[in-house]
Write a protein that holds these residues in place. Structure first.
Motif, PDB file in Angstrom:
ATOM      1  N   ALA A  16       0.828  -1.211   0.000  1.00 48.83           N
ATOM      2  CA  ALA A  16       0.000   0.000   0.000  1.00 48.83           C
ATOM      3  C   ALA A  16       0.860   1.258   0.000  1.00 48.83           C
ATOM      4  CB  ALA A  16      -0.927  -0.005   1.218  1.00 48.83           C
ATOM      5  N   ALA A  17       2.022   1.178   0.635  1.00 48.48           N
ATOM      6  CA  ALA A  17       2.891   2.353   0.746  1.00 48.48           C
ATOM      7  C   ALA A  17       3.586   2.703  -0.554  1.00 48.48           C
ATOM      8  CB  ALA A  17       3.936   2.124   1.847  1.00 48.48           C
ATOM      9  N   VAL A  18       3.661   1.768  -1.492  1.00 48.30           N
ATOM     10  CA  VAL A  18       4.381   2.049  -2.746  1.00 48.30           C
ATOM     11  C   VAL A  18       3.456   2.060  -3.962  1.00 48.30           C
ATOM     12  CG1 VAL A  18       6.610   1.240  -1.916  1.00 48.30           C
ATOM     13  CG2 VAL A  18       5.037  -0.399  -2.966  1.00 48.30           C
ATOM     14  N   LEU A  19       2.154   2.169  -3.749  1.00 48.26           N
ATOM     15  CA  LEU A  19       1.259   2.374  -4.881  1.00 48.26           C
ATOM     16  C   LEU A  19       1.570   3.728  -5.513  1.00 48.26           C
ATOM     17  CD1 LEU A  19      -2.126   1.012  -3.489  1.00 48.26           C
ATOM     18  CD2 LEU A  19      -0.594  -0.076  -5.127  1.00 48.26           C
ATOM     19  N   PRO A  20       1.502   3.825  -6.825  1.00 49.79           N
ATOM     20  CA  PRO A  20       2.004   5.022  -7.496  1.00 49.79           C
ATOM     21  C   PRO A  20       1.085   6.233  -7.457  1.00 49.79           C
ATOM     22  CG  PRO A  20       1.194   3.458  -9.104  1.00 49.79           C
ATOM     23  CD  PRO A  20       1.117   2.765  -7.778  1.00 49.79           C
ATOM     24  N   ASP A  21      -0.152   6.091  -6.974  1.00 49.46           N
ATOM     25  CA  ASP A  21      -1.132   7.169  -7.080  1.00 49.46           C
ATOM     26  C   ASP A  21      -0.623   8.495  -6.529  1.00 49.46           C
ATOM     27  OD1 ASP A  21      -2.208   4.458  -6.772  1.00 49.46           O
ATOM     28  OD2 ASP A  21      -4.149   5.384  -7.171  1.00 49.46           O
ATOM     29  N   ALA A  22      -0.250   8.483  -5.261  1.00 50.03           N
ATOM     30  CA  ALA A  22       0.165   9.732  -4.619  1.00 50.03           C
ATOM     31  C   ALA A  22       1.436  10.280  -5.256  1.00 50.03           C
ATOM     32  CB  ALA A  22       0.377   9.506  -3.123  1.00 50.03           C
ATOM     33  N   ALA A  23       2.366   9.403  -5.601  1.00 54.66           N
ATOM     34  CA  ALA A  23       3.634   9.859  -6.175  1.00 54.66           C
ATOM     35  C   ALA A  23       3.423  10.483  -7.560  1.00 54.66           C
ATOM     36  CB  ALA A  23       4.609   8.692  -6.269  1.00 54.66           C
ATOM     37  N   VAL A  24       2.558   9.887  -8.366  1.00 53.33           N
ATOM     38  CA  VAL A  24       2.277  10.440  -9.696  1.00 53.33           C
ATOM     39  C   VAL A  24       1.612  11.800  -9.568  1.00 53.33           C
ATOM     40  CG1 VAL A  24       0.870  10.140 -11.772  1.00 53.33           C
ATOM     41  CG2 VAL A  24       2.191   8.216 -10.876  1.00 53.33           C
ATOM     42  N   LYS A  25       0.664  11.912  -8.666  1.00 52.11           N
ATOM     43  CA  LYS A  25      -0.029  13.193  -8.477  1.00 52.11           C
ATOM     44  C   LYS A  25       0.930  14.272  -7.971  1.00 52.11           C
ATOM     45  CE  LYS A  25      -4.524  11.022  -7.755  1.00 52.11           C
ATOM     46  NZ  LYS A  25      -5.645  10.733  -6.825  1.00 52.11           N
ATOM     47  N   LYS A  26       1.869  13.875  -7.125  1.00 53.81           N
ATOM     48  CA  LYS A  26       2.875  14.830  -6.645  1.00 53.81           C
ATOM     49  C   LYS A  26       3.757  15.307  -7.786  1.00 53.81           C
ATOM     50  CE  LYS A  26       6.629  15.292  -3.264  1.00 53.81           C
ATOM     51  NZ  LYS A  26       7.428  14.582  -2.228  1.00 53.81           N
ATOM     52  N   ALA A  27       4.137  14.395  -8.683  1.00 56.56           N
ATOM     53  CA  ALA A  27       4.973  14.771  -9.830  1.00 56.56           C
ATOM     54  C   ALA A  27       4.243  15.762 -10.728  1.00 56.56           C
ATOM     55  CB  ALA A  27       5.364  13.527 -10.617  1.00 56.56           C
ATOM     56  N   LEU A  28       2.953  15.568 -10.909  1.00 51.17           N
ATOM     57  CA  LEU A  28       2.171  16.462 -11.765  1.00 51.17           C
ATOM     58  C   LEU A  28       1.955  17.817 -11.119  1.00 51.17           C
ATOM     59  CD1 LEU A  28      -0.540  13.976 -13.074  1.00 51.17           C
ATOM     60  CD2 LEU A  28       1.361  14.943 -14.367  1.00 51.17           C
ATOM     61  N   LYS A  45       3.572  -2.774 -16.024  1.00 46.70           N
ATOM     62  CA  LYS A  45       2.642  -3.513 -15.175  1.00 46.70           C
ATOM     63  C   LYS A  45       1.856  -2.602 -14.238  1.00 46.70           C
ATOM     64  CE  LYS A  45       5.954  -6.637 -14.287  1.00 46.70           C
ATOM     65  NZ  LYS A  45       6.631  -7.820 -13.689  1.00 46.70           N
ATOM     66  N   ALA A  46       2.351  -1.395 -13.996  1.00 42.03           N
ATOM     67  CA  ALA A  46       1.628  -0.422 -13.171  1.00 42.03           C
ATOM     68  C   ALA A  46       0.974   0.662 -14.022  1.00 42.03           C
ATOM     69  CB  ALA A  46       2.583   0.214 -12.156  1.00 42.03           C
ATOM     70  N   ALA A  47       0.896   0.441 -15.340  1.00 41.35           N
ATOM     71  CA  ALA A  47       0.446   1.493 -16.259  1.00 41.35           C
ATOM     72  C   ALA A  47      -0.974   1.959 -15.973  1.00 41.35           C
ATOM     73  CB  ALA A  47       0.566   1.003 -17.702  1.00 41.35           C
ATOM     74  N   TRP A  48      -1.887   1.021 -15.724  1.00 43.80           N
ATOM     75  CA  TRP A  48      -3.276   1.432 -15.501  1.00 43.80           C
ATOM     76  C   TRP A  48      -3.392   2.322 -14.278  1.00 43.80           C
ATOM     77  CZ3 TRP A  48      -6.993   1.548 -11.834  1.00 43.80           C
ATOM     78  CH2 TRP A  48      -8.305   1.851 -12.262  1.00 43.80           C
ATOM     79  N   GLN A  49      -2.756   1.907 -13.186  1.00 42.85           N
ATOM     80  CA  GLN A  49      -2.844   2.672 -11.939  1.00 42.85           C
ATOM     81  C   GLN A  49      -2.243   4.067 -12.123  1.00 42.85           C
ATOM     82  OE1 GLN A  49      -4.006   0.594  -9.395  1.00 42.85           O
ATOM     83  NE2 GLN A  49      -3.798   1.805  -7.529  1.00 42.85           N
ATOM     84  N   MET A  50      -1.121   4.159 -12.818  1.00 38.29           N
ATOM     85  CA  MET A  50      -0.479   5.451 -13.052  1.00 38.29           C
ATOM     86  C   MET A  50      -1.342   6.332 -13.951  1.00 38.29           C
ATOM     87  SD  MET A  50       3.492   4.194 -13.546  1.00 38.29           S
ATOM     88  CE  MET A  50       4.260   5.823 -13.414  1.00 38.29           C
ATOM     89  N   ALA A  51      -1.926   5.746 -14.995  1.00 40.01           N
ATOM     90  CA  ALA A  51      -2.772   6.518 -15.900  1.00 40.01           C
ATOM     91  C   ALA A  51      -4.029   7.017 -15.200  1.00 40.01           C
ATOM     92  CB  ALA A  51      -3.144   5.669 -17.113  1.00 40.01           C
ATOM     93  N   GLN A  52      -4.604   6.199 -14.347  1.00 38.02           N
ATOM     94  CA  GLN A  52      -5.787   6.623 -13.595  1.00 38.02           C
ATOM     95  C   GLN A  52      -5.468   7.806 -12.694  1.00 38.02           C
ATOM     96  OE1 GLN A  52      -9.235   5.336 -13.631  1.00 38.02           O
ATOM     97  NE2 GLN A  52      -9.221   7.387 -12.753  1.00 38.02           N
ATOM     98  N   ALA A  53      -4.280   7.784 -12.082  1.00 40.86           N
ATOM     99  CA  ALA A  53      -3.875   8.907 -11.227  1.00 40.86           C
ATOM    100  C   ALA A  53      -3.747  10.189 -12.042  1.00 40.86           C
ATOM    101  CB  ALA A  53      -2.556   8.580 -10.530  1.00 40.86           C
ATOM    102  N   VAL A  54      -3.190  10.080 -13.252  1.00 41.07           N
ATOM    103  CA  VAL A  54      -3.072  11.247 -14.124  1.00 41.07           C
ATOM    104  C   VAL A  54      -4.454  11.753 -14.536  1.00 41.07           C
ATOM    105  CG1 VAL A  54      -2.346  12.020 -16.411  1.00 41.07           C
ATOM    106  CG2 VAL A  54      -0.777  10.699 -14.984  1.00 41.07           C
ATOM    107  N   ALA A  55      -5.350  10.833 -14.885  1.00 39.35           N
ATOM    108  CA  ALA A  55      -6.701  11.225 -15.280  1.00 39.35           C
ATOM    109  C   ALA A  55      -7.431  11.942 -14.153  1.00 39.35           C
ATOM    110  CB  ALA A  55      -7.488   9.998 -15.731  1.00 39.35           C
TER     111      ALA A  55
END
Length: 410
Positions: A16-28, A45-55
């Motif tokens: 849970a601590a390394v899911l990309p959501d928060a990190a991607v949003k911080k980068a944006l 392999k994490a593309a969907w989760q990262m793309a959802q965070a961007v969306a």
């Protein structure tokens, strides 16, 4: 004492601590985009989760997008983004079709446009436009996997056989700016090696590639041999890259979760890169040394081990690591060893990894199985399954290497 429930809780909290959501949003949050088009390309392999965070952040600002990920890793629709699944760890026709679509979406862009390129582990297989026949590339990938070549060695060769790796995708996108957010799955975060560096200049040399061919006794076609010497981009002024996530974060999160359960965490390394069964034996040796200390410890090792395929069984590197530890901790009722891949898939299986404890060897004997025989055939999956030793998380949405843990309850 329930070592398995402790292990499961540590795994859940570490992932849970390394899911990309928060990190991607911080980068944006710290990035501004020109007024041109934004084309989203997410690979890995994490593309969907990262793309959802961007969306979630950019919404209708995205003009078009594409997710290329592993089978069964798409978790739903994303507005204005097409999701395609493809082969991993060996590319297949869907890999090639999805890559052709990515190239089409990024054609004829201007200097005012931006390609938002989200990259995670697995991209080397998922994102591919081969410069040699597809069956030849597939055979080369199989031979590298079977030889025990590490990820850097594999990618040094694969990028030279590809129209999109080694910086060639970013070159294709020019003059558009490429803003690349990378979830690292390689020790030391070498940007030219993560998914074979589609948007990063090549740091390896033709000499490196020839040395790998010689090391593993590979027999390449004349075309493939000639490609080893073809130059790759050495500078990409249209690219900005930000790394998010790493195996160190995974290890730190596992340590924190273990400490909350009364263990004293000890980080052994976050750069483990030896053979899986050797790592398992080493962790078992640590357990034998400290099992009688009267204290509770969690020894943590992150990285990515390798497996040499000697048999025709089913398994993965994390399952082999755990199974290789089982004989060494036999009879120690206060010890467990587990190892997982952070993406939730270990080798070509539906397990994330394996768990063993002091009773596993006896349980295997009752089931008329042995760790040694299973390892000789690379058959860890059914062997661990017979004694309840598989760890199944399902696809996690992240990919930052592996973590192995020795739990000792004092």
């Amino acid at each position: 004492m329930n070592l398995r429930s402790d292990a499961d809780a540590i795994i859940k909290e570490a992932l849970a601590a390394v899911l990309p959501d928060a990190a991607v949003k911080k980068a944006l949050a710290g990035h501004t985009f020109p007024q041109g088009r934004i084309v989203l390309i997410a690979v890995g392999k994490a593309a969907w989760q990262m793309a959802q965070a961007v969306a979630d952040v950019l919404g209708e600002r995205i003009d078009a997008g594409l997710v290329i990920t592993k089978y069964e890793h798409v978790m739903g629709e994303i507005p204005r983004v097409r999701c395609m699944e493809a082969g991993h760890p060996v590319p297949d026709e869907n890999s090639y079709a999805a890559t052709r679509e990515a190239l089409r979406l990024t054609e004829n862009l201007t200097a005012e446009d931006t390609v938002l390129f989200l990259l995670s582990g697995g991209g080397s297989a998922l994102f591919e436009q081969p410069l040699i026949p597809a069956d030849e590339l597939t055979e080369l990938t199989h031979r590298l996997l079977a030889s025990g070549a590490d990820i850097v060695e594999m990618n040094t060769l694969r990028k030279r056989m590809s129209a999109v790796k080694g910086g060639r995708f970013a070159e294709h996108c020019a003059p558009a700016h490429v803003f690349s957010i990378v979830l690292s799955d390689i020790i030391g975060d070498p940007l030219d090696m993560i998914a074979s560096g589609p948007a990063h200049p090549d740091a390896s040399t033709a000499a490196d590639a020839h040395a790998i061919v010689k090391k593993y006794g590979l027999h390449l076609s004349p075309t493939a041999t000639a490609l080893l010497d073809e130059p790759l981009p050495t500078a990409l002024p249209n690219v900005t890259t930000q790394i998010t996530g790493s195996v160190r974060e995974l290890c730190t999160a596992a340590a924190r979760a273990a400490e909350q359960r009364g263990y004293t965490p000890v980080l052994l390394t976050d750069q483990l890169d030896i053979e899986a069964r050797a790592a398992g034996r080493f962790l078992a040796a640590i357990a034998r040394t400290h099992a009688g200390d009267g204290a509770s410890y969690a020894y943590i090792a992150g990285g990515e081990t390798i497996v040499q395929l000697r048999g025709k069984g089913r398994g993965g590197r994390n399952q082999e690591l755990a199974l290789a530890a089982s004989d060494g901790i036999a009879g120690l009722d206060n010890v467990a060893v587990f190892s997982i891949g952070s993406d939730g898939t270990d080798g070509p299986t539906d397990a994330a990894g394996g768990y063993v404890d002091g009773g596993t060897a006896a349980a295997l004997a009752r089931a008329e199985k042995s760790a040694a025989a299973a390892l000789a055939e690379n058959d860890a999956y059914p062997t661990l399954n017979a004694v309840g030793g598989l760890i199944k998380t399902g696809p996690t949405g992240t990919n930052v290497n592996d973590v192995a843990v020795v739990l000792i309850r004092g």
